[in-house]
Design an enzyme around this catalytic site. Structure first.
Site, PDB file in Angstrom:
ATOM      1  N   TYR A 241      -0.597   0.080  10.419  1.00 17.92           N
ATOM      2  CA  TYR A 241      -0.770  -1.289   8.764  1.00 17.92           C
ATOM      3  C   TYR A 241      -0.136  -0.227   8.221  1.00 17.92           C
ATOM      4  O   TYR A 241       0.607  -1.358   7.808  1.00 17.92           O
ATOM      5  CB  TYR A 241      -2.470  -0.006   9.020  1.00 17.92           C
ATOM      6  CG  TYR A 241      -3.143  -0.768   7.150  1.00 17.92           C
ATOM      7  CD1 TYR A 241      -3.210  -1.696   7.023  1.00 17.92           C
ATOM      8  CD2 TYR A 241      -2.268   0.939   6.205  1.00 17.92           C
ATOM      9  CE1 TYR A 241      -3.687  -1.968   5.214  1.00 17.92           C
ATOM     10  CE2 TYR A 241      -2.821  -0.028   5.084  1.00 17.92           C
ATOM     11  CZ  TYR A 241      -3.292  -1.059   4.128  1.00 17.92           C
ATOM     12  OH  TYR A 241      -4.274  -1.919   3.244  1.00 17.92           O
TER      13      TYR A 241
ATOM     14  N   GLU B  91       0.429   3.462   1.914  1.00 19.33           N
ATOM     15  CA  GLU B  91       1.060   3.318   3.322  1.00 19.33           C
ATOM     16  C   GLU B  91       2.283   3.463   3.700  1.00 19.33           C
ATOM     17  O   GLU B  91       2.394   3.854   4.529  1.00 19.33           O
ATOM     18  CB  GLU B  91      -0.039   2.931   4.224  1.00 19.33           C
ATOM     19  CG  GLU B  91      -1.583   3.209   4.274  1.00 19.33           C
ATOM     20  CD  GLU B  91      -2.092   4.514   4.640  1.00 19.33           C
ATOM     21  OE1 GLU B  91      -1.114   5.141   5.787  1.00 19.33           O
ATOM     22  OE2 GLU B  91      -3.070   5.591   4.480  1.00 19.33           O
TER      23      GLU B  91
ATOM     24  N   SER C 260       1.168  -1.128   0.063  1.00 20.52           N
ATOM     25  CA  SER C 260       0.244   0.085   0.204  1.00 20.52           C
ATOM     26  C   SER C 260       0.678   1.332   0.072  1.00 20.52           C
ATOM     27  O   SER C 260       1.750   1.244   0.509  1.00 20.52           O
ATOM     28  CB  SER C 260      -0.784   0.286   1.446  1.00 20.52           C
ATOM     29  OG  SER C 260      -1.215   1.405   1.423  1.00 20.52           O
TER      30      SER C 260
HETATM   31  P1  NAP Z   1     -10.869  -5.329   1.636  1.00 22.65           P
HETATM   32  O1  NAP Z   1     -11.885  -5.338   0.792  1.00 22.65           O
HETATM   33  O2  NAP Z   1     -10.572  -4.612   2.789  1.00 22.65           O
HETATM   34  O3  NAP Z   1     -10.704  -7.326   1.694  1.00 22.65           O
HETATM   35  C1  NAP Z   1      -9.672  -7.162   2.444  1.00 22.65           C
HETATM   36  C2  NAP Z   1     -10.530  -9.027   2.723  1.00 22.65           C
HETATM   37  O4  NAP Z   1      -9.360  -9.197   3.493  1.00 22.65           O
HETATM   38  C3  NAP Z   1     -11.314  -9.587   2.985  1.00 22.65           C
HETATM   39  O5  NAP Z   1     -11.068 -10.484   1.558  1.00 22.65           O
HETATM   40  C4  NAP Z   1     -10.923 -10.800   4.085  1.00 22.65           C
HETATM   41  O6  NAP Z   1     -11.908 -11.053   4.705  1.00 22.65           O
HETATM   42  C5  NAP Z   1      -9.684 -10.641   4.236  1.00 22.65           C
HETATM   43  N1  NAP Z   1      -8.793 -10.969   5.400  1.00 22.65           N
HETATM   44  C6  NAP Z   1      -9.221  -9.873   6.638  1.00 22.65           C
HETATM   45  N2  NAP Z   1      -8.363 -10.708   7.668  1.00 22.65           N
HETATM   46  C7  NAP Z   1      -8.539 -11.898   6.823  1.00 22.65           C
HETATM   47  C8  NAP Z   1      -7.496 -13.180   7.630  1.00 22.65           C
HETATM   48  N3  NAP Z   1      -6.821 -13.076   9.147  1.00 22.65           N
HETATM   49  N4  NAP Z   1      -7.410 -14.071   7.331  1.00 22.65           N
HETATM   50  C9  NAP Z   1      -7.848 -14.003   5.619  1.00 22.65           C
HETATM   51  N5  NAP Z   1      -8.410 -13.304   5.330  1.00 22.65           N
HETATM   52  C10 NAP Z   1      -8.775 -11.856   5.716  1.00 22.65           C
HETATM   53  O7  NAP Z   1      -9.431  -4.641   0.763  1.00 22.65           O
HETATM   54  P2  NAP Z   1      -9.030  -4.454  -0.521  1.00 22.65           P
HETATM   55  O8  NAP Z   1      -9.736  -3.020  -0.680  1.00 22.65           O
HETATM   56  O9  NAP Z   1      -9.750  -5.063  -1.790  1.00 22.65           O
HETATM   57  O10 NAP Z   1      -7.605  -4.028  -0.859  1.00 22.65           O
HETATM   58  C11 NAP Z   1      -7.144  -5.418  -1.028  1.00 22.65           C
HETATM   59  C12 NAP Z   1      -5.119  -5.424  -0.470  1.00 22.65           C
HETATM   60  O11 NAP Z   1      -5.088  -4.180  -1.139  1.00 22.65           O
HETATM   61  C13 NAP Z   1      -5.498  -5.315   1.054  1.00 22.65           C
HETATM   62  O12 NAP Z   1      -4.479  -6.167   1.509  1.00 22.65           O
HETATM   63  C14 NAP Z   1      -5.348  -3.798   0.929  1.00 22.65           C
HETATM   64  O13 NAP Z   1      -5.003  -3.572   2.348  1.00 22.65           O
HETATM   65  C15 NAP Z   1      -4.926  -3.888  -0.299  1.00 22.65           C
HETATM   66  N6  NAP Z   1      -4.601  -1.930  -0.459  1.00 22.65           N
HETATM   67  C16 NAP Z   1      -5.681  -1.854  -0.838  1.00 22.65           C
HETATM   68  C17 NAP Z   1      -5.584  -0.299  -1.556  1.00 22.65           C
HETATM   69  C18 NAP Z   1      -6.845   0.025  -1.369  1.00 22.65           C
HETATM   70  O14 NAP Z   1      -6.774   1.362  -1.946  1.00 22.65           O
HETATM   71  N7  NAP Z   1      -8.009  -0.452  -1.754  1.00 22.65           N
HETATM   72  C19 NAP Z   1      -4.891   0.176  -1.603  1.00 22.65           C
HETATM   73  C20 NAP Z   1      -3.360  -0.217  -0.998  1.00 22.65           C
HETATM   74  C21 NAP Z   1      -3.714  -1.586  -0.884  1.00 22.65           C
HETATM   75  P3  NAP Z   1     -13.461 -10.657   5.361  1.00 22.65           P
HETATM   76  O15 NAP Z   1     -14.675 -10.863   4.110  1.00 22.65           O
HETATM   77  O16 NAP Z   1     -13.342 -12.711   6.094  1.00 22.65           O
HETATM   78  O17 NAP Z   1     -13.151  -9.913   5.729  1.00 22.65           O
END
Ligand code: NAP
Length: 333
Positions: free
Chosen positions: A147, A126, A124
């Site tokens: 984070y 971040e 990220s």
């Molecule tokens: P998101 O919709 O917030 O989903 C997070 C996912 O992680 C969900 O599928 C959740 O499962 C799963 N999860 C949480 N705790 C877990 C655990 N202990 N074991 C297995 N799975 C777990 O994420 P997103 O926005 O699509 O982002 C995808 C990835 O990119 C994440 O790693 C995020 O940190 C990173 N990221 C996102 C952004 C952004 O702007 N969206 C930017 C940079 C990086 P549940 O449904 O069961 O909770």
């Protein structure tokens, strides 16, 4: 024979779009979810029967080893995380465990049971903390919240596994990306859902992270710091960049962003104007929703991804907000 992809965290915003993209490209897709008592996967319900669902948790090494050993994937995408920066202050140990150590557990499973698989780690913006201007792959890693620090550790471990074990491991340093599938923990989605609830006079709006209605009894949408700025892009386009990274000749890290930025205030203005309302009549900045430390204005310089992957963003922030609001106007009636 079709390629097999394993998505850790298939129920995420990005996981659902990535699964759709991979199916379109003819992949066999296995997606992991966590087994919870209340099984509810809004983002991937439409994919049931099209992808194979498996259970795995980032805190459970054996569940990850099992799913890798059992499926022998060609590509592994780790999208799972405790993904909410705001929650990481109140859950610092859990964030370190899941967001920091979790990806290392996936890397270990890959190293032991599918060492020729290509691996993607969801890093990220971040990790750059409070720096300003534009960031590229050479920008100093200087995270300033639990984070970001956990993501920085996982990012560096991804690099370590690439250099130490020769694993084709890439870190995608993604700036914020949004869509109608974005979780309600994040400000753009709070705005689109809040606008839809106000416009459609919804009586029971969803709750925010304080456990309070997103829109209060006076029709006010509670947000945090209105001056905070972000580089916001469209998630559906960002998963194309994620896939392209693993199709490259060499494993590398790439910054993915739009090289633009907007404030929360801009987002609110665009959103309320889209439905013919004045944002100032409806938005309040609630101190309880401010982060203990903010991150400054930083834009994602995606020139390396453009040059080497042929990727660039297409959807403007205004259009992104509008498509999110249109989706929420249908959802919240
Ligand atoms: P998101 O919709 O917030 O989903 C997070 C996912 O992680 C969900 O599928 C959740 O499962 C799963 N999860 C949480 N705790 C877990 C655990 N202990 N074991 C297995 N799975 C777990 O994420 P997103 O926005 O699509 O982002 C995808 C990835 O990119 C994440 O790693 C995020 O940190 C990173 N990221 C996102 C952004 C952004 O702007 N969206 C930017 C940079 C990086 P549940 O449904 O069961 O909770």
């Amino acid at each position: 024979m079709s390629k097999k992809a394993l998505i850790i965290g298939a129920s995420s915003q990005d996981g659902s779009y990535l699964a759709e993209l991979l199916l379109e490209k003819g992949y066999e897709v296995v997606g992991t979810v966590r087994h919870t008592t209340n099984f509810f996967q809004e983002n991937i319900k439409h994919l049931y029967g099209k992808i194979k669902i498996a259970a795995a948790d980032l805190i459970d090494q054996e569940s990850l080893s099992y799913v890798v050993r059992d499926n022998k994937p060609d590509e592994v995408y780790n999208l799972a995380a405790q993904s909410v920066p705001g929650d990481s202050w109140t859950q610092p140990f859990y964030t370190a465990e899941v967001t920091g150590l979790g990806p290392v557990r996936v890397l270990e499973a890959v190293r032991q049971f599918a060492p020729s698989a290509k691996f993607y780690q969801a890093t990220s913006r971040e990790i750059y903390g409070n720096q300003t201007g534009t960031a590229n792959e050479k920008t100093l890693i200087d995270a300033n919240n639990p984070y970001g620090i956990a993501k920085a550790y996982a990012h560096m471990m991804t690099r370590c596994y690439r250099e130490s074990y020769g694993i084709f491991a890439c870190g995608g340093i993604l700036f914020n990306h949004e869509s109608p599938r974005r979780s309600l923990h994040f400000v753009t989605r709070k705005i689109s859902a809040g606008v839809a609830c106000i416009k459609n006079k919804v009586k029971n709006p969803p709750l925010n992270e304080l456990g309070e209605p997103l829109v209060d009894g006076q029709g006010k949408l509670h947000l945090g710091n209105l001056d905070a700025t972000r580089d916001w892009g469209y998630a559906k386009e960002y998963v194309e960049a994620i896939w392209l990274m693993l199709q490259n000749d060499k494993p590398k890290d790439y910054v993915i962003g739009t090289n633009t930025s907007y404030s929360v205030r801009d987002a609110a203005r665009i959103a309320f104007e889209h439905v013919g309302l004045n944002w100032e009549d409806h938005v309040v900045s609630n101190e309880k929703l401010h982060r203990p430390t903010e991150i400054k204005d930083l834009k994602g310089d995606y020139s390396l991804a453009k040059k080497e992957l042929g990727w660039e963003p297409k959807t403007s922030f205004e259009d992104l907000m509008k498509l999110m609001i249109d989706a929420d106007l249908k959802r919240f009636k």
